[in-house]
Design a protein around this motif. Structure first.
Motif, PDB file in Angstrom:
ATOM      1  N   ALA A 208     -19.603  87.786  -5.076  1.00 18.27           N
ATOM      2  CA  ALA A 208     -20.640  86.785  -4.391  1.00 18.27           C
ATOM      3  C   ALA A 208     -21.854  86.519  -5.048  1.00 18.27           C
ATOM      4  O   ALA A 208     -22.557  86.219  -5.249  1.00 18.27           O
ATOM      5  N   PHE A 209     -22.148  88.381  -5.147  1.00 17.23           N
ATOM      6  CA  PHE A 209     -23.659  88.758  -5.121  1.00 17.23           C
ATOM      7  C   PHE A 209     -23.407  88.271  -7.371  1.00 17.23           C
ATOM      8  O   PHE A 209     -25.376  87.923  -6.874  1.00 17.23           O
TER       9      PHE A 209
ATOM     10  N   ALA B  53     -29.441  81.832 -11.121  1.00 18.39           N
ATOM     11  CA  ALA B  53     -30.396  82.384 -11.799  1.00 18.39           C
ATOM     12  C   ALA B  53     -30.467  81.672 -13.478  1.00 18.39           C
ATOM     13  O   ALA B  53     -31.380  81.510 -13.714  1.00 18.39           O
ATOM     14  N   ALA B  54     -29.528  81.517 -14.140  1.00 15.03           N
ATOM     15  CA  ALA B  54     -29.396  81.197 -15.391  1.00 15.03           C
ATOM     16  C   ALA B  54     -29.595  80.102 -15.828  1.00 15.03           C
ATOM     17  O   ALA B  54     -30.515  79.530 -16.441  1.00 15.03           O
TER      18      ALA B  54
ATOM     19  N   LEU C 271     -23.913  76.516  -7.103  1.00 19.16           N
ATOM     20  CA  LEU C 271     -23.177  76.054  -8.037  1.00 19.16           C
ATOM     21  C   LEU C 271     -24.593  74.587  -8.072  1.00 19.16           C
ATOM     22  O   LEU C 271     -24.328  73.995  -8.803  1.00 19.16           O
ATOM     23  N   VAL C 272     -23.815  73.679  -6.950  1.00 22.82           N
ATOM     24  CA  VAL C 272     -24.460  72.977  -6.785  1.00 22.82           C
ATOM     25  C   VAL C 272     -25.705  72.093  -6.807  1.00 22.82           C
ATOM     26  O   VAL C 272     -26.791  71.739  -7.202  1.00 22.82           O
ATOM     27  N   GLY C 273     -26.494  73.151  -5.978  1.00 23.04           N
ATOM     28  CA  GLY C 273     -28.090  73.799  -6.130  1.00 23.04           C
ATOM     29  C   GLY C 273     -28.856  73.504  -7.207  1.00 23.04           C
ATOM     30  O   GLY C 273     -30.179  72.830  -7.408  1.00 23.04           O
TER      31      GLY C 273
ATOM     32  N   MET D 187     -26.923  77.333 -20.789  1.00 26.08           N
ATOM     33  CA  MET D 187     -24.992  76.751 -20.025  1.00 26.08           C
ATOM     34  C   MET D 187     -24.312  78.407 -20.962  1.00 26.08           C
ATOM     35  O   MET D 187     -23.539  78.877 -19.852  1.00 26.08           O
ATOM     36  N   LEU D 188     -24.959  79.386 -22.235  1.00 26.03           N
ATOM     37  CA  LEU D 188     -23.499  80.257 -21.933  1.00 26.03           C
ATOM     38  C   LEU D 188     -24.021  81.319 -21.271  1.00 26.03           C
ATOM     39  O   LEU D 188     -22.829  81.802 -20.723  1.00 26.03           O
ATOM     40  N   VAL D 189     -25.329  81.185 -21.348  1.00 26.71           N
ATOM     41  CA  VAL D 189     -25.252  83.305 -20.114  1.00 26.71           C
ATOM     42  C   VAL D 189     -24.854  82.172 -18.698  1.00 26.71           C
ATOM     43  O   VAL D 189     -24.378  83.011 -18.291  1.00 26.71           O
ATOM     44  N   ALA D 190     -25.032  81.224 -18.584  1.00 28.71           N
ATOM     45  CA  ALA D 190     -24.219  81.321 -17.134  1.00 28.71           C
ATOM     46  C   ALA D 190     -22.626  80.977 -16.928  1.00 28.71           C
ATOM     47  O   ALA D 190     -22.444  81.348 -16.554  1.00 28.71           O
TER      48      ALA D 190
END
Length: 269
Positions: free
Chosen positions: A69-70, A77-78, A134-136, A88-91
């Motif tokens: 979760a953390f 942040a990414a 994720l939505v936020g 997007m790739l880092v995320a």
């Protein structure tokens, strides 16, 4: 002539099996009976490698859940701090790592015989919190990219929709409503049941596709890769697909509750 070895002496030890043999054994002994394609061939085999190092430590399955979760905060942040395809790739990479931990907690619990219903409910809770985050994060990313505050409104409505859908799920799974005690994860185990009629097959296919969309780790990597294509906004498409399924689910489930509990015949039972 050498003395015949006992079964205990013939059994392979961890060292004799080697690293890959141990990982395969961990995977086989900790996987679910029925699972989705991504978990069977990608996520859980990789999680078995992680469990190889965790199994001899005092780390508990719940601690792995919280760690996942953390770590998911890095995904948000990414998405917010890194615009463009690189973000997007880092995320996507961070999201897969967080999902790896999400798989590892259950596998570790099964391997150590530490499974519990409250642990399964905790896993469900964390999954829904991740969906909200994720939505936020995507709403803020799209607002920053397009300088359009309407995306923030989409984010607020989307987070409310995820919360409503989660509340509906918890409500319809109550034994007082469902008429039976539905254990955590039971719906996932019943997905293997195939319909027998043509219309049933169509509905099953639609529901299976919707379930796949809800399970975003299965396709987020593809979306992140496609985001590098010109004129393709992967962030917007994620919001359309993800919230679209939540909207249909909330409408369908909410209508079912309305028809069942709003009928005058409900009180005649």
């Amino acid at each position: 002539m050498m003395a015949e070895q006992s079964p205990e002496q013939q059994a392979p030890t961890p060292s004799s099996r080697g690293f890959f043999g141990e990982v395969v054994s961990i995977y086989r002994n900790s996987r679910k009976e029925q699972d989705i394609f991504w978990n069977i061939y990608v996520a859980r085999p990789l999680a078995a490698v992680l469990i190889y190092f965790l199994r001899a430590t005092p780390i508990t399955p719940n601690q792995v859940t919280f760690l996942g979760a953390f770590s998911f905060l890095g995904v948000a942040a990414a998405l917010i701090a890194m615009p463009g395809w690189g973000g997007m790739l880092v995320a996507a990479a961070l999201l897969q790592f967080a999902y790896l931990l999400d798989c590892a907690d259950g596998q570790l619990a099964r391997l150590k015989s530490m499974t519990s219903e409250v642990g399964a409910y905790l896993d469900f809770l964390i999954d829904e919190v991740k969906a909200l985050i994720l939505v936020g994060a995507f709403a803020v990313r799209l607002w920053l990219a397009h300088d359009d505050p309407r995306w923030l409104l989409v984010g607020l409505v989307g987070m409310a929709l995820v919360s409503i859908a989660t509340s509906l799920t918890n409500f319809v799974r109550r034994p007082e409503y469902a008429g039976r005690d539905i254990k955590p994860g039971e719906s996932a185990r019943r997905k293997g049941e195939k319909p027998s009629t043509g219309l049933g097959w169509i509905l099953w296919a639609v529901q299976s596709f919707a379930s796949w969309l809800i399970h975003y780790p299965s396709w987020f990597v593809y979306l992140a890769l496609a985001d590098g294509l010109e004129a393709f906004d992967g962030s917007a498409w994620f919001v359309y697909l993800f919230l679209g399924v939540y909207l249909v689910y909330a409408a369908k489930t909410g209508l079912g509750v309305l028809l069942k509990l709003g009928s005058p015949g409900f009180y005649k039972k």
